[in-house]
Design an enzyme around this catalytic site. Structure first.
Site, PDB file in Angstrom:
ATOM      1  CE  LYS A 149     -12.323  14.215 -14.902  1.00  0.00           C
ATOM      2  NZ  LYS A 149     -13.725  14.033 -14.609  1.00  0.00           N
ATOM      3  CG  HIS A 198      -1.973  -1.055   1.169  1.00  0.00           C
ATOM      4  ND1 HIS A 198      -1.666  -2.390   1.160  1.00  0.00           N
ATOM      5  CD2 HIS A 198      -3.322  -0.992   1.141  1.00  0.00           C
ATOM      6  CE1 HIS A 198      -2.766  -3.108   1.126  1.00  0.00           C
ATOM      7  NE2 HIS A 198      -3.797  -2.282   1.104  1.00  0.00           N
TER       8      HIS A 198
END
Ligand code: PLP
Length: 294
Positions: A146, A101
Protein backbone atom coordinates in the site's frame (compact mmCIF):
# COMPACT_ATOMS: atom_id res chain seq x y z
CA UNK A 1 -6.36 18.63 16.32
CA UNK A 2 -3.45 16.42 17.28
CA UNK A 3 -1.39 13.86 15.44
CA UNK A 4 1.38 11.47 16.38
CA UNK A 5 4.71 11.86 14.69
CA UNK A 6 7.35 9.25 15.44
CA UNK A 7 5.55 8.35 18.63
CA UNK A 8 5.17 11.92 19.95
CA UNK A 9 1.90 13.78 20.24
CA UNK A 10 1.97 17.02 18.18
CA UNK A 11 -0.25 19.79 16.97
CA UNK A 12 -1.39 18.46 13.59
CA UNK A 13 -1.01 21.82 11.84
CA UNK A 14 2.48 22.68 13.09
CA UNK A 15 5.22 22.22 10.49
CA UNK A 16 5.97 18.68 11.51
CA UNK A 17 7.27 17.11 8.33
CA UNK A 18 10.38 18.36 6.57
CA UNK A 19 10.26 19.12 2.87
CA UNK A 20 13.19 16.75 2.37
CA UNK A 21 11.11 13.84 3.58
CA UNK A 22 11.27 11.01 1.07
CA UNK A 23 7.53 10.56 1.30
CA UNK A 24 7.25 14.02 -0.24
CA UNK A 25 10.14 13.86 -2.72
CA UNK A 26 9.93 10.20 -3.87
CA UNK A 27 6.55 8.88 -2.67
CA UNK A 28 8.84 6.48 -0.80
CA UNK A 29 6.39 5.26 1.78
CA UNK A 30 3.36 3.28 2.83
CA UNK A 31 -0.01 4.09 4.33
CA UNK A 32 -3.04 2.50 5.95
CA UNK A 33 -6.61 3.73 6.22
CA UNK A 34 -8.45 2.24 9.18
CA UNK A 35 -12.13 2.78 9.78
CA UNK A 36 -13.11 4.14 13.21
CA UNK A 37 -16.62 3.28 14.35
CA UNK A 38 -17.83 3.98 17.86
CA UNK A 39 -14.26 4.98 18.83
CA UNK A 40 -12.88 1.59 17.79
CA UNK A 41 -10.21 1.37 15.06
CA UNK A 42 -11.43 -1.71 13.18
CA UNK A 43 -9.19 -4.63 12.29
CA UNK A 44 -6.14 -2.68 13.43
CA UNK A 45 -3.99 -5.76 13.83
CA UNK A 46 -4.53 -6.73 10.17
CA UNK A 47 -3.60 -3.22 9.03
CA UNK A 48 -0.50 -3.23 11.20
CA UNK A 49 0.58 -6.59 9.80
CA UNK A 50 0.19 -5.39 6.21
CA UNK A 51 2.23 -2.25 6.90
CA UNK A 52 4.90 -4.14 8.80
CA UNK A 53 5.35 -6.79 6.11
CA UNK A 54 5.57 -4.20 3.35
CA UNK A 55 8.02 -2.11 5.38
CA UNK A 56 10.19 -5.20 5.76
CA UNK A 57 9.95 -5.94 2.04
CA UNK A 58 10.92 -2.39 1.12
CA UNK A 59 13.55 -2.02 3.84
CA UNK A 60 11.77 0.88 5.57
CA UNK A 61 12.35 1.11 9.33
CA UNK A 62 9.14 0.59 11.28
CA UNK A 63 9.72 0.14 14.98
CA UNK A 64 6.17 0.45 16.34
CA UNK A 65 4.44 -2.71 17.49
CA UNK A 66 0.74 -3.36 16.94
CA UNK A 67 0.25 -2.66 20.63
CA UNK A 68 2.01 0.73 20.44
CA UNK A 69 0.06 1.71 17.31
CA UNK A 70 -3.16 0.64 18.97
CA UNK A 71 -2.57 2.62 22.15
CA UNK A 72 -1.59 5.77 20.31
CA UNK A 73 -4.43 5.45 17.82
CA UNK A 74 -7.02 5.02 20.55
CA UNK A 75 -5.57 7.93 22.51
CA UNK A 76 -5.69 10.14 19.41
CA UNK A 77 -9.28 9.16 18.64
CA UNK A 78 -10.30 10.31 22.13
CA UNK A 79 -8.16 13.44 22.06
CA UNK A 80 -9.50 14.52 18.64
CA UNK A 81 -13.02 13.31 19.47
CA UNK A 82 -13.11 11.42 16.19
CA UNK A 83 -15.49 8.71 17.24
CA UNK A 84 -16.61 7.90 13.72
CA UNK A 85 -14.09 8.52 10.97
CA UNK A 86 -10.83 7.34 9.50
CA UNK A 87 -7.48 6.70 11.06
CA UNK A 88 -4.62 7.40 8.69
CA UNK A 89 -1.14 5.96 9.20
CA UNK A 90 1.74 6.96 6.99
CA UNK A 91 5.22 5.51 7.13
CA UNK A 92 8.01 6.86 4.94
CA UNK A 93 11.70 6.06 4.70
CA UNK A 94 12.42 9.39 6.41
CA UNK A 95 14.35 12.57 5.61
CA UNK A 96 16.99 12.79 2.91
CA UNK A 97 19.00 16.03 2.73
CA UNK A 98 20.59 15.10 -0.57
CA UNK A 99 17.54 13.78 -2.35
CA UNK A 100 19.64 10.83 -3.34
CA UNK A 101 17.61 7.93 -4.80
CA UNK A 102 19.51 5.11 -3.12
CA UNK A 103 18.71 3.99 0.41
CA UNK A 104 21.03 4.66 3.35
CA UNK A 105 21.26 3.31 6.87
CA UNK A 106 20.65 6.80 8.33
CA UNK A 107 17.09 6.82 6.99
CA UNK A 108 15.28 6.46 10.26
CA UNK A 109 11.69 6.22 9.05
CA UNK A 110 8.90 8.73 9.64
CA UNK A 111 5.66 7.44 11.06
CA UNK A 112 2.56 9.62 11.41
CA UNK A 113 -0.87 8.86 12.82
CA UNK A 114 -3.77 11.17 12.00
CA UNK A 115 -7.50 11.08 12.44
CA UNK A 116 -9.46 12.19 9.38
CA UNK A 117 -13.18 12.94 9.21
CA UNK A 118 -15.08 10.28 7.30
CA UNK A 119 -15.09 11.23 3.61
CA UNK A 120 -18.45 12.14 2.16
CA UNK A 121 -20.28 9.07 0.91
CA UNK A 122 -23.91 9.05 -0.12
CA UNK A 123 -25.61 6.76 2.40
CA UNK A 124 -27.97 5.60 -0.35
CA UNK A 125 -25.05 3.87 -2.07
CA UNK A 126 -25.48 0.79 0.10
CA UNK A 127 -29.18 0.61 -0.77
CA UNK A 128 -29.15 1.72 -4.37
CA UNK A 129 -25.73 0.55 -5.47
CA UNK A 130 -23.02 2.51 -7.25
CA UNK A 131 -21.93 2.81 -10.85
CA UNK A 132 -18.39 2.05 -12.01
CA UNK A 133 -16.32 3.10 -14.99
CA UNK A 134 -13.54 1.19 -16.74
CA UNK A 135 -10.04 2.62 -16.83
CA UNK A 136 -6.57 1.28 -17.71
CA UNK A 137 -4.40 0.19 -14.80
CA UNK A 138 -1.43 2.50 -15.28
CA UNK A 139 0.39 1.42 -12.13
CA UNK A 140 3.74 -0.10 -11.30
CA UNK A 141 4.79 -3.58 -10.11
CA UNK A 142 4.51 -2.85 -6.38
CA UNK A 143 0.73 -2.88 -6.08
CA UNK A 144 0.80 -5.62 -3.43
CA UNK A 145 2.12 -2.94 -1.07
CA UNK A 146 0.00 0.00 0.00
CA UNK A 147 2.47 2.62 -1.20
CA UNK A 148 1.71 6.34 -1.25
CA UNK A 149 2.45 6.32 -4.97
CA UNK A 150 -1.20 6.79 -5.90
CA UNK A 151 -1.22 9.00 -8.98
CA UNK A 152 -2.58 6.27 -11.26
CA UNK A 153 -5.28 5.44 -8.68
CA UNK A 154 -6.19 9.14 -8.53
CA UNK A 155 -6.52 9.27 -12.33
CA UNK A 156 -8.77 6.20 -12.28
CA UNK A 157 -11.00 7.54 -9.52
CA UNK A 158 -11.14 11.02 -10.93
CA UNK A 159 -12.23 9.55 -14.27
CA UNK A 160 -15.05 7.78 -12.43
CA UNK A 161 -16.11 11.00 -10.68
CA UNK A 162 -16.18 12.85 -14.00
CA UNK A 163 -18.70 10.26 -15.25
CA UNK A 164 -20.66 10.51 -11.99
CA UNK A 165 -19.36 7.08 -11.01
CA UNK A 166 -18.03 5.86 -7.68
CA UNK A 167 -14.81 4.17 -8.76
CA UNK A 168 -13.15 2.73 -11.86
CA UNK A 169 -12.40 -0.91 -12.46
CA UNK A 170 -8.84 -0.90 -13.69
CA UNK A 171 -7.70 -3.34 -16.35
CA UNK A 172 -4.42 -4.75 -17.65
CA UNK A 173 -3.82 -6.91 -20.72
CA UNK A 174 -2.46 -10.44 -20.67
CA UNK A 175 0.13 -11.83 -23.08
CA UNK A 176 -2.63 -12.45 -25.67
CA UNK A 177 -4.03 -8.95 -25.36
CA UNK A 178 -7.11 -9.98 -23.36
CA UNK A 179 -8.19 -7.40 -20.80
CA UNK A 180 -8.50 -8.53 -17.21
CA UNK A 181 -9.67 -6.45 -14.29
CA UNK A 182 -7.28 -5.86 -11.44
CA UNK A 183 -9.07 -3.74 -8.84
CA UNK A 184 -10.74 -0.41 -8.24
CA UNK A 185 -8.88 2.85 -7.64
CA UNK A 186 -9.44 2.25 -3.93
CA UNK A 187 -11.43 -0.95 -3.70
CA UNK A 188 -11.46 -4.64 -4.48
CA UNK A 189 -14.36 -6.10 -6.41
CA UNK A 190 -16.21 -9.39 -6.51
CA UNK A 191 -18.35 -10.84 -9.33
CA UNK A 192 -21.11 -13.37 -8.78
CA UNK A 193 -22.14 -15.79 -11.53
CA UNK A 194 -24.44 -18.78 -10.98
CA UNK A 195 -24.07 -18.40 -7.19
CA UNK A 196 -20.26 -18.60 -7.45
CA UNK A 197 -18.12 -15.67 -6.41
CA UNK A 198 -14.92 -14.67 -8.18
CA UNK A 199 -12.35 -12.10 -7.16
CA UNK A 200 -8.91 -11.43 -8.62
CA UNK A 201 -6.04 -13.40 -7.19
CA UNK A 202 -3.25 -11.42 -5.52
CA UNK A 203 -1.19 -10.79 -8.62
CA UNK A 204 0.17 -7.26 -8.32
CA UNK A 205 -2.97 -5.99 -6.58
CA UNK A 206 -3.46 -4.93 -2.97
CA UNK A 207 -4.23 -7.71 -0.50
CA UNK A 208 -7.23 -5.80 0.87
CA UNK A 209 -8.22 -6.31 4.50
CA UNK A 210 -11.92 -6.18 3.58
CA UNK A 211 -11.26 -8.62 0.72
CA UNK A 212 -9.73 -11.03 3.22
CA UNK A 213 -12.72 -10.70 5.56
CA UNK A 214 -15.18 -11.23 2.70
CA UNK A 215 -13.32 -14.36 1.58
CA UNK A 216 -13.50 -15.70 5.16
CA UNK A 217 -17.21 -14.89 5.28
CA UNK A 218 -17.81 -16.73 2.00
CA UNK A 219 -16.09 -19.76 3.50
CA UNK A 220 -18.14 -19.67 6.68
CA UNK A 221 -21.35 -19.16 4.68
CA UNK A 222 -20.53 -22.06 2.35
CA UNK A 223 -20.43 -19.73 -0.66
CA UNK A 224 -18.15 -21.01 -3.39
CA UNK A 225 -15.36 -18.56 -4.13
CA UNK A 226 -12.50 -18.49 -6.62
CA UNK A 227 -9.46 -16.25 -6.52
CA UNK A 228 -8.36 -16.05 -10.13
CA UNK A 229 -7.79 -13.76 -13.06
CA UNK A 230 -11.13 -12.16 -13.97
CA UNK A 231 -11.55 -11.00 -17.56
CA UNK A 232 -13.29 -7.78 -18.49
CA UNK A 233 -15.80 -9.56 -20.72
CA UNK A 234 -17.10 -11.45 -17.67
CA UNK A 235 -18.81 -8.32 -16.40
CA UNK A 236 -21.32 -8.63 -19.29
CA UNK A 237 -22.74 -11.84 -17.84
CA UNK A 238 -22.28 -11.33 -14.11
CA UNK A 239 -25.39 -11.79 -11.92
CA UNK A 240 -24.15 -9.51 -9.14
CA UNK A 241 -21.13 -7.29 -8.55
CA UNK A 242 -19.98 -5.70 -5.32
CA UNK A 243 -17.03 -3.72 -4.00
CA UNK A 244 -15.11 -4.24 -0.79
CA UNK A 245 -12.92 -1.73 1.03
CA UNK A 246 -12.37 -0.23 4.46
CA UNK A 247 -14.50 2.80 3.67
CA UNK A 248 -17.03 1.20 1.28
CA UNK A 249 -17.37 -1.97 3.40
CA UNK A 250 -19.39 -4.30 1.14
CA UNK A 251 -21.12 -2.11 -1.41
CA UNK A 252 -23.41 -3.25 -4.22
CA UNK A 253 -22.71 -2.19 -7.80
CA UNK A 254 -25.71 -1.34 -9.96
CA UNK A 255 -23.97 -0.40 -13.19
CA UNK A 256 -20.68 -0.87 -15.02
CA UNK A 257 -20.51 0.82 -18.43
CA UNK A 258 -23.71 -0.48 -20.17
CA UNK A 259 -24.37 -3.40 -17.82
CA UNK A 260 -26.97 -3.20 -15.06
CA UNK A 261 -27.02 -5.45 -12.00
CA UNK A 262 -29.61 -6.11 -9.32
CA UNK A 263 -28.56 -4.31 -6.15
CA UNK A 264 -30.54 -6.65 -3.96
CA UNK A 265 -28.64 -9.74 -5.14
CA UNK A 266 -28.85 -12.53 -2.58
CA UNK A 267 -25.12 -13.11 -2.22
CA UNK A 268 -24.28 -9.41 -2.03
CA UNK A 269 -26.98 -8.82 0.61
CA UNK A 270 -25.88 -11.85 2.64
CA UNK A 271 -22.27 -10.68 2.66
CA UNK A 272 -23.26 -7.09 3.50
CA UNK A 273 -25.16 -8.39 6.49
CA UNK A 274 -22.43 -10.75 7.62
CA UNK A 275 -19.81 -8.03 7.29
CA UNK A 276 -21.94 -5.62 9.34
CA UNK A 277 -22.22 -8.32 12.03
CA UNK A 278 -18.47 -8.85 11.96
CA UNK A 279 -17.96 -5.13 12.57
CA UNK A 280 -20.44 -5.23 15.45
CA UNK A 281 -18.52 -8.11 17.03
CA UNK A 282 -15.20 -6.30 16.56
CA UNK A 283 -16.62 -3.19 18.27
CA UNK A 284 -18.02 -5.21 21.16
CA UNK A 285 -14.74 -7.04 21.61
CA UNK A 286 -12.49 -3.99 21.57
CA UNK A 287 -14.75 -1.44 23.19
CA UNK A 288 -14.94 -2.56 26.81
CA UNK A 289 -11.22 -2.91 26.97
CA UNK A 290 -9.77 -0.13 24.86
CA UNK A 291 -6.19 -0.79 25.77
CA UNK A 292 -6.43 -4.54 25.77
CA UNK A 293 -3.80 -6.51 23.95
CA UNK A 294 -4.71 -6.41 20.27
N1 PLP B 1 -7.38 -1.80 -3.61
C1 PLP B 1 -6.86 -0.57 -3.59
C2 PLP B 1 -6.04 -0.11 -4.75
C3 PLP B 1 -7.07 0.28 -2.47
O1 PLP B 1 -6.52 1.48 -2.45
C4 PLP B 1 -7.88 -0.19 -1.41
C5 PLP B 1 -8.14 0.66 -0.26
O2 PLP B 1 -7.86 1.83 -0.23
C6 PLP B 1 -8.42 -1.47 -1.49
C7 PLP B 1 -8.15 -2.25 -2.59
C8 PLP B 1 -9.23 -2.02 -0.35
O3 PLP B 1 -8.37 -2.38 0.68
P1 PLP B 1 -8.84 -2.42 2.21
O4 PLP B 1 -9.96 -3.39 2.27
O5 PLP B 1 -7.64 -2.89 2.94
O6 PLP B 1 -9.28 -1.04 2.56
Amino acid sequence: MYCYLNGKLKDKDANNIRLENRGFTFADGLFEVIRIIDSVPLFLKDHHKRMKESAQFLGIKFSFSARECYERSVYLIEKNEMYDGELYWQLTRGDDEFREHGFRQEHTGTFAILTIPLRHINMNNWEQGVSLTIYPDLRHQLCEHKTVNLLANCLAKNFAYEQKGYDSMMFRKDERGRKYITEGGSSTYFLVKDSKVATPEIDNILPGITRKKVIELCKSEGIELEERRVFLEEIDNADEVFLASTVSKVMPVRKIANNDYPVKGVITRTLMKRFAELIEREIEEKKGDRLAEV
